[in-house]
Design a protein around this motif. Structure first.
Motif, PDB file in Angstrom:
ATOM      1  N   VAL A   1       0.861  -1.182   0.000  1.00 18.61           N
ATOM      2  CA  VAL A   1       0.000   0.000   0.000  1.00 18.61           C
ATOM      3  C   VAL A   1       0.896   1.230   0.000  1.00 18.61           C
ATOM      4  CG1 VAL A   1      -1.740   1.310   1.272  1.00 18.61           C
ATOM      5  CG2 VAL A   1      -1.800  -1.178   1.324  1.00 18.61           C
ATOM      6  N   VAL A   2       0.610   2.152  -0.915  1.00 20.32           N
ATOM      7  CA  VAL A   2       1.345   3.406  -0.985  1.00 20.32           C
ATOM      8  C   VAL A   2       0.327   4.530  -0.867  1.00 20.32           C
ATOM      9  CG1 VAL A   2       2.797   4.890  -2.427  1.00 20.32           C
ATOM     10  CG2 VAL A   2       3.130   2.406  -2.457  1.00 20.32           C
ATOM     11  N   GLY A   3       0.563   5.448   0.068  1.00 18.96           N
ATOM     12  CA  GLY A   3      -0.302   6.616   0.209  1.00 18.96           C
ATOM     13  C   GLY A   3      -0.010   7.617  -0.884  1.00 18.96           C
ATOM     14  N   LEU A   4      -1.050   8.109  -1.541  1.00 15.25           N
ATOM     15  CA  LEU A   4      -0.873   9.042  -2.650  1.00 15.25           C
ATOM     16  C   LEU A   4      -1.197  10.488  -2.292  1.00 15.25           C
ATOM     17  CD1 LEU A   4      -2.332   6.903  -5.583  1.00 15.25           C
ATOM     18  CD2 LEU A   4       0.051   7.110  -4.823  1.00 15.25           C
ATOM     19  N   ASP A   5      -1.686  10.722  -1.083  1.00  9.43           N
ATOM     20  CA  ASP A   5      -1.932  12.087  -0.617  1.00  9.43           C
ATOM     21  C   ASP A   5      -1.521  12.167   0.850  1.00  9.43           C
ATOM     22  OD1 ASP A   5      -4.008  10.828   0.760  1.00  9.43           O
ATOM     23  OD2 ASP A   5      -5.592  11.720  -0.443  1.00  9.43           O
ATOM     24  N   GLU A   6      -1.577  13.359   1.405  1.00 10.05           N
ATOM     25  CA  GLU A   6      -1.078  13.546   2.773  1.00 10.05           C
ATOM     26  C   GLU A   6      -1.827  12.664   3.781  1.00 10.05           C
ATOM     27  OE1 GLU A   6       1.365  14.286   5.641  1.00 10.05           O
ATOM     28  OE2 GLU A   6       1.716  14.957   3.595  1.00 10.05           O
ATOM     29  N   ASP A   7      -3.150  12.609   3.685  1.00 12.45           N
ATOM     30  CA  ASP A   7      -3.924  11.782   4.622  1.00 12.45           C
ATOM     31  C   ASP A   7      -3.511  10.318   4.542  1.00 12.45           C
ATOM     32  OD1 ASP A   7      -5.418  13.850   5.727  1.00 12.45           O
ATOM     33  OD2 ASP A   7      -7.063  13.620   4.288  1.00 12.45           O
ATOM     34  N   SER A   8      -3.426   9.802   3.330  1.00  7.66           N
ATOM     35  CA  SER A   8      -3.107   8.382   3.182  1.00  7.66           C
ATOM     36  C   SER A   8      -1.646   8.095   3.562  1.00  7.66           C
ATOM     37  CB  SER A   8      -3.406   7.899   1.764  1.00  7.66           C
ATOM     38  OG  SER A   8      -2.649   8.624   0.825  1.00  7.66           O
ATOM     39  N   ARG A   9      -0.720   9.002   3.242  1.00  5.57           N
ATOM     40  CA  ARG A   9       0.686   8.796   3.640  1.00  5.57           C
ATOM     41  C   ARG A   9       0.812   8.777   5.156  1.00  5.57           C
ATOM     42  NH1 ARG A   9       1.691  11.833  -1.145  1.00  5.57           N
ATOM     43  NH2 ARG A   9       1.563  13.808  -0.015  1.00  5.57           N
ATOM     44  N   ARG A  10       0.089   9.663   5.829  1.00  6.22           N
ATOM     45  CA  ARG A  10       0.105   9.692   7.296  1.00  6.22           C
ATOM     46  C   ARG A  10      -0.427   8.372   7.850  1.00  6.22           C
ATOM     47  NH1 ARG A  10      -2.184  14.223   7.876  1.00  6.22           N
ATOM     48  NH2 ARG A  10      -4.320  13.504   7.981  1.00  6.22           N
ATOM     49  N   GLN A  11      -1.481   7.860   7.257  1.00  2.57           N
ATOM     50  CA  GLN A  11      -2.052   6.603   7.739  1.00  2.57           C
ATOM     51  C   GLN A  11      -1.113   5.430   7.478  1.00  2.57           C
ATOM     52  OE1 GLN A  11      -6.258   5.893   6.994  1.00  2.57           O
ATOM     53  NE2 GLN A  11      -6.495   8.078   6.576  1.00  2.57           N
ATOM     54  N   VAL A  12      -0.450   5.434   6.330  1.00  5.96           N
ATOM     55  CA  VAL A  12       0.481   4.345   6.015  1.00  5.96           C
ATOM     56  C   VAL A  12       1.680   4.391   6.976  1.00  5.96           C
ATOM     57  CG1 VAL A  12       2.092   3.481   4.258  1.00  5.96           C
ATOM     58  CG2 VAL A  12      -0.238   4.113   3.616  1.00  5.96           C
ATOM     59  N   ARG A  13       2.166   5.597   7.305  1.00 10.51           N
ATOM     60  CA  ARG A  13       3.297   5.755   8.229  1.00 10.51           C
ATOM     61  C   ARG A  13       2.906   5.460   9.669  1.00 10.51           C
ATOM     62  NH1 ARG A  13       4.146  10.862   5.611  1.00 10.51           N
ATOM     63  NH2 ARG A  13       3.097  11.808   7.390  1.00 10.51           N
ATOM     64  N   GLY A  14       1.688   5.787  10.027  1.00  8.57           N
ATOM     65  CA  GLY A  14       1.251   5.709  11.421  1.00  8.57           C
ATOM     66  C   GLY A  14       0.822   4.310  11.825  1.00  8.57           C
ATOM     67  N   LEU A  15      -0.324   4.268  12.408  1.00 12.45           N
ATOM     68  CA  LEU A  15      -0.872   3.006  12.897  1.00 12.45           C
ATOM     69  C   LEU A  15      -1.070   2.031  11.752  1.00 12.45           C
ATOM     70  CD1 LEU A  15      -3.621   4.474  15.229  1.00 12.45           C
ATOM     71  CD2 LEU A  15      -1.433   3.529  15.920  1.00 12.45           C
ATOM     72  N   PRO A  16      -0.946   0.753  12.041  1.00  9.90           N
ATOM     73  CA  PRO A  16      -1.229  -0.223  10.985  1.00  9.90           C
ATOM     74  C   PRO A  16      -2.689  -0.060  10.520  1.00  9.90           C
ATOM     75  CG  PRO A  16      -0.345  -1.300  12.944  1.00  9.90           C
ATOM     76  CD  PRO A  16      -0.570   0.142  13.284  1.00  9.90           C
ATOM     77  N   ILE A  17      -2.857   0.045   9.233  1.00 10.21           N
ATOM     78  CA  ILE A  17      -4.197   0.197   8.679  1.00 10.21           C
ATOM     79  C   ILE A  17      -4.525  -1.030   7.853  1.00 10.21           C
ATOM     80  CG2 ILE A  17      -4.179   2.720   8.642  1.00 10.21           C
ATOM     81  CD1 ILE A  17      -3.493   2.482   5.632  1.00 10.21           C
ATOM     82  N   GLU A  18      -5.771  -1.262   7.702  1.00 14.09           N
ATOM     83  CA  GLU A  18      -6.194  -2.386   6.878  1.00 14.09           C
ATOM     84  C   GLU A  18      -6.878  -1.844   5.636  1.00 14.09           C
ATOM     85  OE1 GLU A  18      -9.177  -6.161   6.969  1.00 14.09           O
ATOM     86  OE2 GLU A  18      -8.247  -5.570   8.852  1.00 14.09           O
ATOM     87  N   VAL A  19      -6.138  -1.815   4.550  1.00 15.23           N
ATOM     88  CA  VAL A  19      -6.705  -1.422   3.269  1.00 15.23           C
ATOM     89  C   VAL A  19      -7.312  -2.683   2.659  1.00 15.23           C
ATOM     90  CG1 VAL A  19      -6.201  -0.506   0.982  1.00 15.23           C
ATOM     91  CG2 VAL A  19      -5.056   0.460   2.983  1.00 15.23           C
ATOM     92  N   PRO A  20      -8.564  -2.636   2.278  1.00 18.31           N
ATOM     93  CA  PRO A  20      -9.233  -3.851   1.808  1.00 18.31           C
ATOM     94  C   PRO A  20      -8.909  -4.192   0.356  1.00 18.31           C
ATOM     95  CG  PRO A  20     -10.752  -2.021   1.777  1.00 18.31           C
ATOM     96  CD  PRO A  20      -9.466  -1.498   2.378  1.00 18.31           C
ATOM     97  N   THR A  21      -9.037  -5.458   0.042  1.00 16.63           N
ATOM     98  CA  THR A  21      -9.047  -5.894  -1.347  1.00 16.63           C
ATOM     99  C   THR A  21     -10.405  -5.499  -1.927  1.00 16.63           C
ATOM    100  OG1 THR A  21     -10.014  -8.038  -0.853  1.00 16.63           O
ATOM    101  CG2 THR A  21      -7.592  -7.908  -0.828  1.00 16.63           C
ATOM    102  N   ILE A  22     -10.530  -5.530  -3.231  1.00 15.09           N
ATOM    103  CA  ILE A  22     -11.830  -5.233  -3.849  1.00 15.09           C
ATOM    104  C   ILE A  22     -12.846  -6.293  -3.419  1.00 15.09           C
ATOM    105  CG2 ILE A  22     -13.090  -4.977  -6.021  1.00 15.09           C
ATOM    106  CD1 ILE A  22     -10.508  -3.855  -7.255  1.00 15.09           C
ATOM    107  N   GLY A  23     -12.403  -7.528  -3.300  1.00  9.80           N
ATOM    108  CA  GLY A  23     -13.291  -8.596  -2.844  1.00  9.80           C
ATOM    109  C   GLY A  23     -13.856  -8.317  -1.460  1.00  9.80           C
TER     110      GLY A  23
END
Length: 154
Positions: free
Chosen positions: A77-99
């Motif tokens: 997972v790569v964050g493409l904006d400030e919010d998503s980059r902060r989330q990727v750097r910070g706490l472990p997040i669970e980005v879902p699969t399309i399924g």
């Protein structure tokens, strides 16, 4: 005579209300069944490996993410904006699969969420999923936009 007319009027009104209630209930069932029958169903089968861009607007996951799925699991997972980059750097997040997003959509539909809508691409994969479990609740809405979907060799 007044009592006779009043009773007849009461019985007529009661019969009319009962008929309207039955008709409304029948129409409601038909409408719900028709709406469910008209709900687009995806015949898309999630590949084992693919990449996509997810723009998420939820309380838990916000921002735009480039996601790579390998063997049915999120591999990168790569964050493409400030919010998503902060989330990727910070706490472990669970980005879902399309399924997983489709399972969430189906769960919302089965639990009669107030909003459980999706738009699909020509190949059947979802491009937008909108959820609102309870329109009277705050912060339970979710909007997922899927773009740049590309199946990759497994």
């Amino acid at each position: 005579m007044t009592a006779g007319r009043s009773r007849a009027r009461f019985l007529s009104t009661a019969a009319l209300l009962a008929a309207l209630s039955c008709a409304t209930t029948a129409c409601g069932s038909t409408s719900a069944d028709s709406a469910e029958a008209n709900e687009p169903k995806s015949t898309w089968v999630e590949p084992v490996s693919y990449s996509y861009t997810l723009t998420s607007n939820t309380q838990v996951l916000a921002g735009t993410f480039q996601v790579k799925v390998r063997d049915g699991k999120v591999a990168e997972v790569v964050g493409l904006d400030e919010d998503s980059r902060r989330q990727v750097r910070g706490l472990p997040i669970e980005v879902p699969t399309i399924g997983k997003l489709l399972k969430t959509l189906n769960q919302a539909r089965s639990e009669d969420a107030d909003t459980a809508d999706a738009d699909y691409a020509a190949d059947g994969h979802p491009v937008r999923i909108s959820l609102d479990w309870d329109k009277n609740s705050i912060d339970d809405e979710a909007l997922y936009t899927i773009s740049a979907y590309e199946p990759t060799p497994g």
